[in-house]
Each structure stands twice: as structure tokens, then as C-alpha cells.
Scaffold this motif. Structure first.
Motif, short mmCIF file in Angstrom:
data_model
loop_
_atom_site.label_atom_id
_atom_site.label_comp_id
_atom_site.label_asym_id
_atom_site.label_seq_id
_atom_site.Cartn_x
_atom_site.Cartn_y
_atom_site.Cartn_z
N UNK A 273 0.80 -1.21 0.00
CA UNK A 273 0.00 0.00 0.00
C UNK A 273 0.84 1.27 0.00
N UNK A 274 2.06 1.18 0.50
CA UNK A 274 2.88 2.38 0.69
C UNK A 274 3.19 3.06 -0.63
N UNK A 275 3.11 4.38 -0.62
CA UNK A 275 3.43 5.17 -1.81
C UNK A 275 3.67 6.61 -1.40
N UNK A 276 4.50 7.29 -2.16
CA UNK A 276 4.63 8.73 -2.00
C UNK A 276 3.42 9.37 -2.64
N UNK A 277 2.72 10.19 -1.85
CA UNK A 277 1.49 10.82 -2.35
C UNK A 277 1.31 12.15 -1.63
N UNK A 278 1.17 13.22 -2.41
CA UNK A 278 1.10 14.56 -1.84
C UNK A 278 2.35 14.80 -1.01
N UNK A 279 2.22 15.56 0.05
CA UNK A 279 3.36 15.77 0.92
C UNK A 279 4.53 16.43 0.21
#
Length: 360
Positions: A74-80
Motif C-alpha cells: 500500500x505504501x506510496x509517495x502521495x502529496x506531501x
């Protein structure tokens, strides 16, 4: 089974972990070091091991997959605070590191579940998303319309290539936009999705942001819609009936995080092997129906306005219902009821959390 959940403390991950624990599984929750403040979220649960690591580090990925029977990625770079290079490194190369680690060190893995997104259906050549027919799994766009979505599509393709070439038992789940009920209402107890102030704040600066995200829109049309929208704002909050540029009310398919967690559990079923599924809830929001009702409910005025961004779609859930028996439980009323329960300190079967690193 022993199950690895990357992003196990995110809004989806934490709720999935509780479902898996209820089913008798043992969990290894993989947490990005920058998310250490949320690492204690699952401390109250037995049979949860929390490990820290960076998907960009192959040794961390190898340690994470060691000895597990299934993986939910599930982990992902998103926004931030992420830029396009980091999206590629984390979302694509991070997925590759996991898959390579499985291929090299965990040949008996029983399932690799990759969390993808409805965004694979959006096309960079088109302003927004407007689909008159439900979107089925064979309708992925040719050119994803932002680098984040491109990297999620790359991760999806990698997972399926490793399934077919290396026999890694993969399943891909494409999520609709996820709603966590604890975040559905603002501090004033109002739903931001339907507030005039939100659209005003988005479009009051009619600069390059809007135009670069609207490749097939005429500048004059965009400006006229923005001018009409901003002229209608008098500083007093109201509900907004958002309209597409053609005047049709907004319509969008959402998913309560609880429905996403329920659907993900089904990815362990044999019928999920090698398949790609849409995963959404029972919440199809029609602004034409809901904005007037909410205005009456909250005793606020409401207005309607055409917005430059096209938004009209629902995901076709025929496949996941037929193959896995998925039945979403939470519609708009359920989400609103749960959100109100959170506001009043009542119990609800969802783990609240903010969104940063760790969600698809």
C-alpha cells in the motif's frame, strides 16, 4: 498467514490490519522512518510487528519480505513533500525492490497485492475525468495525467509483469478516491467537498496551475467560469452545487475506507490470482442531489456554479462482485452518520489517521 503490509499505519493500512487480525493472520507493518510518529498506532494489537524501512533501499525491502506468506503493498509517495523524481524512486523503484526481493528470497509467497488507483483511467490529454458509462478495468488511459499517477501505473505494470514472467502470485486493486469518515467533516461540522469556499479558494487564483491541468480547455472559457465563481462569493459560507463545464452536476464514485479494507481482504482468495479489479464503495455522490439536501440539513444557502475541471464518473464493480463476492456497505448516509459519530465522540468501526506517506 504471516502478512506484510507496507504503509500499515496509513488510513487504509491501519484499517486493513484490523481486518486481517480479525481473520487470524499475523502482521508485519512496514513503516517509513519519516512516519515514526504514527508507528505506535497499532501498538494495542497483538500479533503486529512494526518494522522501519525505506522502499528505495533494497536491503530494507529484502528484510521486509523475509518469511511472509503474503504482501499488501500500500505504501506510496502521495502529496506531501515529494517531487517527481521521488515519486518515481518510491512508487516504481520501491515496488521493483519488493518484487525482486520476493523473486530472489521468497519463492513460496502466496499473494502479492498491489494497491493502485482510479487515476490510471485519467488521460493527460483531457481536462478532468468525464465518463458517461461506468469505467471497467479495460479502460486504462494511455497517458496518465500526472507523474504520481504514472508511477502508480508503472508499479501496477511491474507487478503484473512479475506475475506472468516470474510466477509471483499477484493481484492489483484500483481504488476509487478514499474517504475516511473521521475527516469528512471540517471543524465546523460541514463537508468541505460541498462548500463554496473550497472551490473559491481553489480557483480564485486563476494562474498557471489551472491551465496546465486543463489541456483541452479554452482559456477564455476557463476565465469566464472562474470569474462567475469568484463573483458569487460574498464571504459567507454556503453549499455549492458543482457543475461540469457542460452544466451537468458533478458525479463521483468514492469509497469509505472500511469498504476498501473489506475488498482488500478478498484479494487473498484464489479467484483473485493474476487479476486486476476496480475497488470502490457504495458512495456515488451526485452534487445535483446532495448539495440541496445538505443545504437544507445544515440550514445554509446553496448556489450552483460551472467549474473548469470535468468530474463525472463511476467505477464498474461487476468484476470484483462476480469473482470475489465483494459487496460494499457504506454509502453517503453511512459515511455521514459515522462522521457525525466521530464528532460527538462516539465509537465507530474505523481507525482514524491523517494522510501522508503510506497510502495509495
Amino acid at each position: 498467514m504471516n502478512i506484510l503490509v507496507t504503509g500499515g499505519t496509513g488510513r487504509i493500512g491501519a484499517n486493513l490490519v484490523t481486518r486481517l487480525l480479525d481473520a487470524g493472520h499475523v502482521i508485519r507493518s512496514f513503516v517509513y522512518p519519516a512516519d515514526a510518529s504514527r508507528a505506535s498506532k497499532l501498538d494495542a494489537y497483538a500479533n503486529v510487528e512494526t518494522v522501519f524501512g525505506d522502499l528505495r533501499n533494497h536491503d530494507d525491502a529484502r528484510s521486509a519480505v523475509d518469511g511472509v506468506d503474503a504482501i499488501y503493498h500500500l505504501a506510496a509517495a502521495f502529496q506531501g513533500p515529494f517531487d517527481n523524481r521521488q515519486y518515481l524512486d518510491i512508487n516504481a523503484m520501491g515496488t521493483l525492490n519488493l518484487l525482486e526481493s520476493v523473486r530472489e528470497f521468497n519463492p513460496n509467497l502466496r499473494r502479492f497485492v498491489y494497491a493502485s488507483t482510479e487515476g490510471v483511467y485519467w488521460d493527460a490529454r483531457v481536462n478532468g475525468r468525464y465518463f458517461e458509462e461506468p469505467i471497467s478495468e479495460d479502460m486504462a488511459g494511455e497517458y496518465p495525467n500526472m507523474p504520481y499517477l504514472m508511477t502508480k501505473r508503472l508499479g501496477e505494470d511491474l507487478a503484473m509483469v512479475y506475475h506472468h514472467q516470474y510466477r509471483i502470485p499477484t493481484c492489483v486493486m484500483r481504488f476509487s478516491t478514499v474517504i475516511e469518515p473521521s475527516e469528512f467533516l471540517n471543524d465546523a461540522g460541514l463537508p468541505p467537498l460541498f462548500l463554496y469556499s473550497g472551490a473559491y479558494n481553489t480557483y480564485s487564483d486563476s494562474g498557471s496551475y489551472q491551465m496546465e491541468n486543463m489541456p483541452d480547455a479554452e482559456d477564455s472559457d476557463v476565465q469566464s467560469m472562474i470569474q462567475a465563481l469568484t463573483a458569487g462569493w460574498d464571504g459567507e459560507e454556503k453549499l455549492l452545487l458543482s457543475l461540469n463545464p457542460n452544466g451537468v452536476p458533478y458525479r463521483q464514485h468514492f469509497a469509505d475506507v472500511r469498504d476498501i479494507a473489506d475488498g482488500l481482504v478478498l484479494a487473498l482468495e484464489e479467484a483473485a490470482l493474476g487479476e486486476i479489479f476496480n475497488l470502490a464503495g457504495a458512495a456515488i455522490f451526485d452534487w445535483g442531489e446532495l448539495a440541496p439536501l445538505l443545504a437544507k440539513c445544515y440550514k445554509l444557502p446553496f448556489a450552483e456554479a460551472r467549474l473548469p475541471f470535468k468530474n463525472y464518473f463511476e467505477l464498474d464493480l461487476t468484476k470484483i462482485k462476480a469473482k470475489l463476492g465483494f459487496q460494499p456497505r457504506h454509502d453517503f448516509n453511512s459515511i455521514l452518520k459515522t462522521a457525525e459519530a466521530f464528532r460527538h465522540g462516539e465509537s465507530a468501526d474505523v481507525i482514524p489517521t491523517g494522510l501522508m506517506f503510506g497510502d495509495a
